[in-house]
Design a protein around this motif. Structure first.
Motif, PDB file in Angstrom:
ATOM      1  N   GLU A 124      -2.273  16.999 -50.222  1.00  0.00           N
ATOM      2  CA  GLU A 124      -0.826  16.767 -50.132  1.00  0.00           C
ATOM      3  C   GLU A 124      -0.315  17.671 -49.020  1.00  0.00           C
ATOM      4  OE1 GLU A 124       2.420  15.667 -49.708  1.00  0.00           O
ATOM      5  OE2 GLU A 124       1.603  14.591 -51.430  1.00  0.00           O
ATOM      6  N   ASP A 141       3.405  12.018 -41.874  1.00  0.00           N
ATOM      7  CA  ASP A 141       4.028  10.770 -42.310  1.00  0.00           C
ATOM      8  C   ASP A 141       2.983   9.734 -42.717  1.00  0.00           C
ATOM      9  OD1 ASP A 141       6.422  12.017 -41.751  1.00  0.00           O
ATOM     10  OD2 ASP A 141       6.825  10.861 -39.928  1.00  0.00           O
ATOM     11  N   GLY A 144       1.518  10.573 -46.097  1.00  0.00           N
ATOM     12  CA  GLY A 144       2.406  10.135 -47.174  1.00  0.00           C
ATOM     13  C   GLY A 144       2.298   8.646 -47.420  1.00  0.00           C
ATOM     14  N   ARG A 145       2.219   7.865 -46.352  1.00  0.00           N
ATOM     15  CA  ARG A 145       2.062   6.416 -46.469  1.00  0.00           C
ATOM     16  C   ARG A 145       0.722   6.076 -47.136  1.00  0.00           C
ATOM     17  NH1 ARG A 145       0.328   1.923 -43.180  1.00  0.00           N
ATOM     18  NH2 ARG A 145       1.688   0.148 -43.557  1.00  0.00           N
ATOM     19  N   HIS A 147      -1.028   7.968 -49.199  1.00  0.00           N
ATOM     20  CA  HIS A 147      -0.985   8.332 -50.623  1.00  0.00           C
ATOM     21  C   HIS A 147      -0.223   7.298 -51.436  1.00  0.00           C
ATOM     22  CE1 HIS A 147      -1.664  12.733 -49.256  1.00  0.00           C
ATOM     23  NE2 HIS A 147      -2.789  12.065 -49.366  1.00  0.00           N
ATOM     24  N   GLN A 148       0.884   6.824 -50.912  1.00  0.00           N
ATOM     25  CA  GLN A 148       1.645   5.794 -51.629  1.00  0.00           C
ATOM     26  C   GLN A 148       0.849   4.499 -51.752  1.00  0.00           C
ATOM     27  OE1 GLN A 148       5.870   5.307 -50.801  1.00  0.00           O
ATOM     28  NE2 GLN A 148       5.755   7.165 -49.541  1.00  0.00           N
ATOM     29  N   ALA A 149       0.149   4.114 -50.685  1.00  0.00           N
ATOM     30  CA  ALA A 149      -0.634   2.874 -50.705  1.00  0.00           C
ATOM     31  C   ALA A 149      -1.766   2.952 -51.717  1.00  0.00           C
ATOM     32  CB  ALA A 149      -1.183   2.574 -49.308  1.00  0.00           C
ATOM     33  N   ALA A 151      -1.937   5.103 -54.338  1.00  0.00           N
ATOM     34  CA  ALA A 151      -1.363   5.251 -55.681  1.00  0.00           C
ATOM     35  C   ALA A 151      -0.910   3.904 -56.241  1.00  0.00           C
ATOM     36  CB  ALA A 151      -0.195   6.237 -55.656  1.00  0.00           C
ATOM     37  N   ALA A 152      -0.501   2.998 -55.361  1.00  0.00           N
ATOM     38  CA  ALA A 152      -0.050   1.678 -55.804  1.00  0.00           C
ATOM     39  C   ALA A 152      -1.190   0.837 -56.373  1.00  0.00           C
ATOM     40  CB  ALA A 152       0.625   0.937 -54.653  1.00  0.00           C
ATOM     41  N   GLY A 171       3.792   4.451 -61.572  1.00  0.00           N
ATOM     42  CA  GLY A 171       4.998   4.093 -60.836  1.00  0.00           C
ATOM     43  C   GLY A 171       5.634   2.835 -61.400  1.00  0.00           C
TER      44      GLY A 171
END
Length: 172
Positions: A124, A141, A144-145, A147-149, A151-152, A171
């Motif tokens: 992180e 940036d 972060g993208r 990690h979100q991808a 995690a989804a 989420g």
């Protein structure tokens, strides 16, 4: 995921070993290493991490084509452990900055298609100061993208801080 020296790699190995124990006594795991030994200190880190894993783990060094490595390994192992996504991202950005976003999407798609359980390790990097230069801001940036991808498409996300794990809620 977690910060530097948070214990995330150790936690990931414990997770991977728990999966292997459930699969059976002869199960093998694949450890996908994204680091490259570009200097003596990194070579020492890699050797130390390799020694921490037991004989049930095969190691594949893949600094760039992580989606391809996942697809090739799927169904051949009891678990796949990837360490580390941020090193992979740095490698991709160094090779092809314009293609990094597509590579993130490709990786998330490959992870979503896996039949084999997988554990991903990542740093992180977004909790610190805003980096002073454009390349570092782009990396932060994109991480972060990434990690979100991931995690989804992953059923669980674990944050590791000071050697302690925190299971994050799903989420929306």
């Amino acid at each position: 995921m977690g910060g530097t020296r948070s214990g995330k790699s150790r936690q990931a190995l414990l997770e991977g070993e728990a999966v292997l124990a459930r699969v059976g006594p002869d199960a093998r795991g694949l450890f996908v290493a994204t680091a490259r030994a570009l200097d003596a200190e990194m070579a020492e880190r890699i050797a130390r991490h390799r020694a921490e894993r037991g004989p049930a783990w095969e190691t594949l060094e893949e600094p760039l084509d992580l989606a391809g490595a996942l697809a090739d390994a799927d169904g051949r192992y009891g678990v796949i452990l990837v360490d580390c996504l941020t090193l992979w991202l740095a490698n991709r950005l160094a090779r092809d900055p314009a293609g990094a976003a597509a590579a993130v999407d490709e990786l998330a798609g490959a992870a979503a298609r896996l039949a084999t359980p997988a554990v991903f390790v990542s740093n992180e990097v977004g909790w610190g100061l805003v980096p002073p230069d454009p390349a570092s801001r782009r990396f932060r940036d994109m991480a972060g993208r990434l990690h979100q991808a991931l995690a989804a498409v992953c059923p669980r996300v674990i944050l590791v801080v000071a050697g302690r794990r925190l299971d994050l809620p799903a989420g929306p």
